[in-house]
Structures are given as structure tokens and as C-alpha cells.
Scaffold this motif. Structure first.
Motif, short mmCIF file in Angstrom:
data_model
loop_
_atom_site.label_atom_id
_atom_site.label_comp_id
_atom_site.label_asym_id
_atom_site.label_seq_id
_atom_site.Cartn_x
_atom_site.Cartn_y
_atom_site.Cartn_z
N ALA A 7 3.74 10.68 8.40
CA ALA A 7 4.76 10.48 7.37
C ALA A 7 5.33 9.08 7.40
O ALA A 7 5.54 8.44 6.36
CB ALA A 7 5.87 11.52 7.55
N TYR A 8 5.57 8.58 8.61
CA TYR A 8 6.19 7.26 8.74
C TYR A 8 5.26 6.13 8.29
O TYR A 8 5.72 5.00 8.07
CB TYR A 8 6.64 7.03 10.18
CG TYR A 8 8.06 7.50 10.47
CD1 TYR A 8 9.00 6.63 11.02
CD2 TYR A 8 8.46 8.80 10.19
CE1 TYR A 8 10.30 7.04 11.29
CE2 TYR A 8 9.75 9.23 10.45
CZ TYR A 8 10.67 8.36 11.00
OH TYR A 8 11.96 8.77 11.26
N THR A 9 3.95 6.41 8.15
CA THR A 9 3.05 5.35 7.66
C THR A 9 3.38 4.97 6.22
O THR A 9 3.03 3.87 5.78
CB THR A 9 1.57 5.79 7.72
OG1 THR A 9 1.35 6.91 6.84
CG2 THR A 9 1.16 6.15 9.14
N ALA A 10 4.07 5.83 5.49
CA ALA A 10 4.41 5.52 4.11
C ALA A 10 5.37 4.34 4.01
O ALA A 10 5.37 3.60 3.03
CB ALA A 10 5.02 6.74 3.42
N PHE A 11 6.19 4.15 5.04
CA PHE A 11 7.15 3.04 5.01
C PHE A 11 6.45 1.70 5.06
O PHE A 11 6.80 0.77 4.33
CB PHE A 11 8.15 3.17 6.16
CG PHE A 11 8.92 4.47 6.15
CD1 PHE A 11 9.51 4.94 4.99
CD2 PHE A 11 9.04 5.23 7.30
CE1 PHE A 11 10.21 6.13 4.97
CE2 PHE A 11 9.74 6.43 7.30
CZ PHE A 11 10.32 6.89 6.13
N VAL A 12 5.47 1.57 5.95
CA VAL A 12 4.74 0.29 6.08
C VAL A 12 3.52 0.24 5.17
O VAL A 12 2.90 -0.81 5.03
CB VAL A 12 4.31 0.05 7.54
CG1 VAL A 12 5.52 -0.19 8.41
CG2 VAL A 12 3.48 1.22 8.07
N GLY A 13 3.19 1.35 4.53
CA GLY A 13 2.04 1.41 3.64
C GLY A 13 2.40 1.25 2.18
O GLY A 13 1.66 1.71 1.31
N LYS A 14 3.54 0.62 1.92
CA LYS A 14 4.00 0.38 0.55
C LYS A 14 4.13 1.67 -0.25
O LYS A 14 3.82 1.73 -1.43
CB LYS A 14 3.07 -0.61 -0.17
CG LYS A 14 3.00 -1.96 0.51
CD LYS A 14 2.10 -2.93 -0.24
CE LYS A 14 2.07 -4.29 0.45
NZ LYS A 14 1.20 -5.26 -0.26
N GLY A 15 4.56 2.72 0.46
CA GLY A 15 4.79 4.00 -0.18
C GLY A 15 3.63 4.96 -0.09
O GLY A 15 3.73 6.11 -0.51
N ILE A 16 2.50 4.51 0.49
CA ILE A 16 1.30 5.33 0.60
C ILE A 16 1.21 5.92 2.01
O ILE A 16 1.21 5.17 3.00
CB ILE A 16 0.02 4.52 0.31
CG1 ILE A 16 0.13 3.83 -1.06
CG2 ILE A 16 -1.21 5.42 0.38
CD1 ILE A 16 0.22 4.76 -2.24
N ARG A 17 1.14 7.23 2.11
CA ARG A 17 0.99 7.88 3.42
C ARG A 17 -0.48 8.03 3.76
O ARG A 17 -1.30 8.37 2.91
CB ARG A 17 1.63 9.28 3.40
CG ARG A 17 1.51 10.02 4.73
CD ARG A 17 2.01 11.46 4.60
NE ARG A 17 1.06 12.31 3.90
CZ ARG A 17 0.09 13.02 4.48
NH1 ARG A 17 -0.06 12.97 5.79
NH2 ARG A 17 -0.72 13.78 3.76
#
Length: 211
Positions: free
Chosen positions: A125-135
Motif C-alpha cells: 500500500a505504501y508504494t502508492a506514495f512514492v509511485g505517484k499514486g500507483i500501488r
């Protein structure tokens, strides 16, 4: 027993970034201000919910920003946001973040992390923060080859858009504040890590679970 991908534990305040992203998606800003006071919320079944808070008593009654609220993991600010949002919308975005627990109850107290999730779900889930909104979902095997080196199968990680790119940038700034100014500061003071980073702490009752 797989405690990384199967076993679930209560997530506590590590759920709050998801709540704040829901707020960002609904027009809020990290700089928006509110008063740091006790919140009283009437639930759907007519019950009154008043969350407790463990913050500095000297901050009571002060006008604070949402950025401050997340950095200090302030329960009253989270409850304030929940009163402005919708528990059902919050449950929906939790599932979009990849929390698969189907027993999540859409109640106001959900904003304090009363639900269970696995480490794998939370990391994804937290990958969405550094993934420009993409999980990005966890991926353990990228390719299978036979004994002669021929590729039998290839795999790619599943991705889904959770929030807008603009909201992800706002969240990165607030998660940085958690480390630089808030409850995550111990990672710098104790371990002397100077890298640019963001994060979120989470503890449950009696510190039964600590994230």
C-alpha cells in the motif's frame, strides 16, 4: 506460518496516511488548519464516540495544520477528518490500497487503525506514495526457466492507481514531516540515518503491536 503475507495484526496509526490521502483526494491540503481539541462523533447506530489522545497537553486548543496532525499522529485530527469524510469511502480506499481484509467495518474508529492487515499488504500500500499514486503488488518470482535455460514463464507485478499524482506528492511531504518533526524522529536520533525519507509509526493498545 507466513507472518509477512498471511498473518494479520492490528495496524494502529499506520492507517492514518490512507485517511489523509482520502482527505487530499477530497480537496484538503496539508496546510489546512483546524483546532486541536477533543472530537465527539455520533455513529450510525446512535452511539457517541470520543477518541482518546496521547499528545502533548500543551498543544490542546491550538490551531494546527493537517501536516502537523499526521506528523504527531494526533487522534483528534484524524477523528476530525473522519467527521468530514465518509467511513464507507474510507473502507473503499483501504481495499484499493490492497488491504484485502473483508471484515473491515466502516465505522468512525476505523481512522485509528482498529482493523487488521498483513505486513505485505501494508508495504504494498505504501508504494502508492512514492509511485505517484500507483500501488505495486508484491512479486516474488519474475521468471521461471527449465534446466536448459529456456524461459517457461515470466511474471510482472500487478499495479493499480489508488490516488492522484498530486495527492501522492502532498503525502510524501507529510510523511517526511513524520520523520523530521514527529513521532518517527527516533530513526534519526537513535540510528543517525540522514537519508531523505518519510514514514509513519503505529502502536496499538498497550503497544500490543508496534509498527
Amino acid at each position: 506460518y507466513d507472518m509477512a503475507m498471511v498473518g494479520r495484526r492490528q495496524v494502529g496509526s499506520t492507517i492514518k496516511p490512507y485517511l489523509y490521502t482520502l482527505a487530499m483526494e477530497n480537496g484538503f491540503s496539508p496546510c489546512d488548519q483546524t483546532r486541536n481539541v477533543e472530537q465527539t462523533i455520533l455513529t450510525e447506530d446512535g452511539q457517541i464516540w470520543i477518541p482518546r489522545n496521547t499528545g502533548n497537553k500543551d498543544d490542546y486548543g491550538k490551531i494546527v495544520t493537517l501536516r502537523w496532525g499526521l506528523s504527531q499522529s494526533n487522534n483528534w485530527i484524524s477523528a476530525y477528518l473522519m467527521s468530514k469524510l465518509n467511513p464507507y469511502s474510507f473502507k473503499k480506499i483501504l481495499h484499493q490500497y490492497g488491504l484485502r481484509n473483508q471484515s473491515i467495518e466502516p465505522t468512525p474508529s476505523l481512522c485509528l487503525g482498529v482493523c487488521d492487515a498483513s505486513v505485505g499488504e501494508m508495504v504494498s500500500a505504501y508504494t502508492a506514495f512514492v509511485g505517484k499514486g500507483i500501488r505495486t503488488s508484491p512479486l516474488f518470482v519474475t521468471r521461471i526457466e527449465d534446466n536448459e535455460g529456456n524461459t517457461v514463464a515470466t511474471f510482472t507485478a500487478q499495479k493499480n492507481e489508488v490516488i492522484s499524482e498530486e495527492s501522492s506528492y502532498k503525502m510524501i511531504e507529510m510523511l517526511r514531516a513524520v520523520i523530521n518533526e514527529g513521532t518517527g524522529g527516533r530513526i534519526r536520533r537513535i540510528y543517525n540515518i540522514k537519508a531523505d525519507m518519510g514514514g509513519k509509526t503505529g502502536t496499538t493498545n498497550n503497544n500490543s503491536d508496534g509498527w
